[in-house]
Design an enzyme around this catalytic site. Structure first.
Site, mmCIF file in Angstrom:
data_model
loop_
_atom_site.group_PDB
_atom_site.id
_atom_site.type_symbol
_atom_site.label_atom_id
_atom_site.label_comp_id
_atom_site.label_asym_id
_atom_site.label_seq_id
_atom_site.Cartn_x
_atom_site.Cartn_y
_atom_site.Cartn_z
ATOM 1 N N PRO A 115 1.482 7.419 -1.238
ATOM 2 C CA PRO A 115 2.185 8.217 -2.260
ATOM 3 C C PRO A 115 3.693 8.046 -2.310
ATOM 4 O O PRO A 115 4.336 8.640 -3.151
ATOM 5 C CB PRO A 115 1.827 9.655 -1.883
ATOM 6 C CG PRO A 115 1.673 9.598 -0.396
ATOM 7 C CD PRO A 115 1.080 8.251 -0.090
ATOM 8 N N GLY A 116 4.296 7.281 -1.384
ATOM 9 C CA GLY A 116 5.685 6.922 -1.569
ATOM 10 C C GLY A 116 6.695 7.475 -0.599
ATOM 11 O O GLY A 116 7.899 7.290 -0.795
ATOM 12 N N CYS B 189 -2.375 5.429 9.849
ATOM 13 C CA CYS B 189 -2.444 6.830 10.290
ATOM 14 C C CYS B 189 -3.808 7.085 10.927
ATOM 15 O O CYS B 189 -4.529 8.003 10.559
ATOM 16 C CB CYS B 189 -2.182 7.783 9.125
ATOM 17 S SG CYS B 189 -3.242 7.550 7.690
ATOM 18 N N CYS C 155 0.868 -1.183 0.000
ATOM 19 C CA CYS C 155 0.000 0.000 0.000
ATOM 20 C C CYS C 155 0.901 1.229 0.000
ATOM 21 O O CYS C 155 0.806 2.105 0.868
ATOM 22 C CB CYS C 155 -0.956 0.009 1.170
ATOM 23 S SG CYS C 155 -1.930 -1.502 1.346
#
Length: 458
Positions: free
Chosen positions: A272-273, A385, A269
């Site tokens: 965004p990296g 998160c 997952c």
């Protein structure tokens, strides 16, 4: 203030075109549109303000007006509970208009009057103009004018006794945080959500040097927190790929894998990296897997800017099978993202309790599935998160119970995460809260809410 509509809607004034062209009018109209899309249609704020694919009116605005829209909508969402209470106090009965448009216009105006440095006169005038030019709201133009002018006169009395922390937190979230952390901490979390998140960077090397160059300070486990916000792509080091944007808390889970140089590591997952970049910069041979092709395209673009080599795979983890086990895994599982409310204030108003239940089941399924993908003796870090125990502590403890004899918890040590003792639970989990300090300096208060647990496969 009476809430009933005028008996006759009348017709728009002769100066309709002039009103629509008033400085700031377009921005306020777009702000009300976006607020409505978020709270009524549950559309994510990031999507609405995406400069490439977001709200068409937003995309057509000049840069300074786009910034104004973000500020107004952000304030409207952070203080939504307070604003709703104020509106209720100013009305004798609910507004019968069904689309919520009148309330959206009022919320946008009140956010400016109470929480932004915008003169009341401008906020009231533009809201009244907006009401007059919207056929759905036109019958309530007088009500909008009366409510806002009364607020201007009675502002101090109306806001003096508001319990901001409770009002600005949806009931189900407040109950969840009270149960998990106690009332004092729940209030501290809610208080932290009323201010914008800092801009944190993860640097490839020389955090102190980049902190000096960019006018920031080192926080967390080597993140650089900027004192002033601005256009990220204009900052020194951006074009050279020396750093990337990543909250100080979000930068901690990847560190729990320890020394990864030369190891085969999967970032699950991944988009965004930010964590992918951390692992690659540390010398790991990274496979980044994500279900979204579009998000992986953006990840790859970021890796090109950062001059980092990673392998990317578009796949649902529930259908993916690795060719061989990895040395280590990082599973940043899909979650409610309630730990990012400072940064994404829409999350509080678009998520519901059933989202937690559904996501917790997905997290459980993914944890059980990916365990076999890590070599015996290898590490698996699970993180979310989220502030919800169902997506953190409860998930981790249940995973250990299901896999007794197969996995062991490897407790987090303060020395691994910049000596941030406060974010380590008694069990040895990483548990960051929005009210935690990112460093000893009192000015570094605040970070994303994050949970991480580290497991070693026996």
């Amino acid at each position: 203030m009476k809430s009933r509509a005028a008996k006759t809607s009348g017709s728009p004034g002769k100066n309709e075109a002039e009103q629509a062209e008033k400085p700031g009018f377009a921005a306020r109209k777009v702000a009300a549109d976006i607020l409505g899309n978020v709270v009524h249609k549950k559309r994510p704020l990031d999507g609405e303000t995406d400069i490439a694919s977001g709200h068409s009116g937003f995309r057509s605005l000049a840069g300074n007006d786009r910034s104004l829209v973000r500020a107004i909508v952000g304030a409207s969402l952070r203080h939504r509970g307070e604003i709703s209470e104020i509106v209720d106090r100013l009305l004798d009965r609910p507004i019968p208009e069904k689309t919520g448009r009148v309330l959206d216009i009022l919320h946008i105006a009140i956010a400016q009057m109470l929480f932004l440095e915008i003169p009341d006169r401008a906020a009231v005038s533009l809201a009244v103009d907006h009401a007059g030019l919207d056929r759905r709201v036109r019958p309530y133009k007088g009500l909008v004018n009366g409510v806002l002018r009364r607020l201007g006169r009675e502002k101090e009395d109306l806001v003096s006794d508001l319990d901001a922390e409770v009002l600005n937190t949806p009931d189900w979230l407040w109950e969840s945080w009270q149960t998990a952390y106690g009332e004092d901490t729940a209030r501290a979390i809610a208080r932290a959500h009323q201010s914008e998140a800092a801009l944190d960077l993860t640097v490839k090397s020389d955090a102190e040097g980049w902190a000096n160059t960019l006018g920031g300070q080192v926080v967390g486990a080597g993140s650089v927190r900027l004192k002033n916000k601005g256009a990220v792509d204009t900052l020194a080091g951006y074009d050279d790929g020396k750093w990337w944007v990543q909250d100080a808390a979000a930068a901690l889970p990847a560190r729990l894998l320890g020394e990864v140089r030369g190891l085969q590591v999967a970032d699950l997952c991944a988009a965004p990296g930010g964590k992918t970049a951390q692992l690659a910069a540390a010398g790991a041979e990274v496979t980044a897997i994500d279900i979204s092709k579009g998000r992986l395209v953006r990840l790859k673009e970021n890796m090109v800017r950062l001059d980092l080599q990673v392998r990317t795979v578009v796949s649902d983890l529930r259908a993916f099978e690795p060719e061989e086990p990895f040395d280590a895994l990082l599973l940043d599982a899909p979650c409610s993202a309630t730990g990012t409310i400072r940064r994404h204030p829409d999350v509080a108003w678009i998520k519901k309790p059933y989202d937690i239940e559904k996501l917790a089941e997905i997290q459980r399924e993914l944890l059980d599935r990916v365990l076999a993908w890590v070599k015996p003796g290898g590490l698996l870090v699970y993180c979310t998160c989220s502030l919800e125990a169902a997506e953190g502590e409860h998930q981790a403890s249940a995973f250990l119970e299901r896999n007794t004899g197969t996995v062991e918890l490897e407790p987090v040590q303060a020395s691994e995460i910049g000596e941030l003792d406060d974010v380590i639970s008694t069990e040895g989990y990483l548990r960051c809260l929005p009210n935690h300090r990112a460093a000893s300096d009192p000015l570094t208060l605040g970070m994303d809410g994050f949970f991480a647990a580290r497991f070693r496969r026996s």
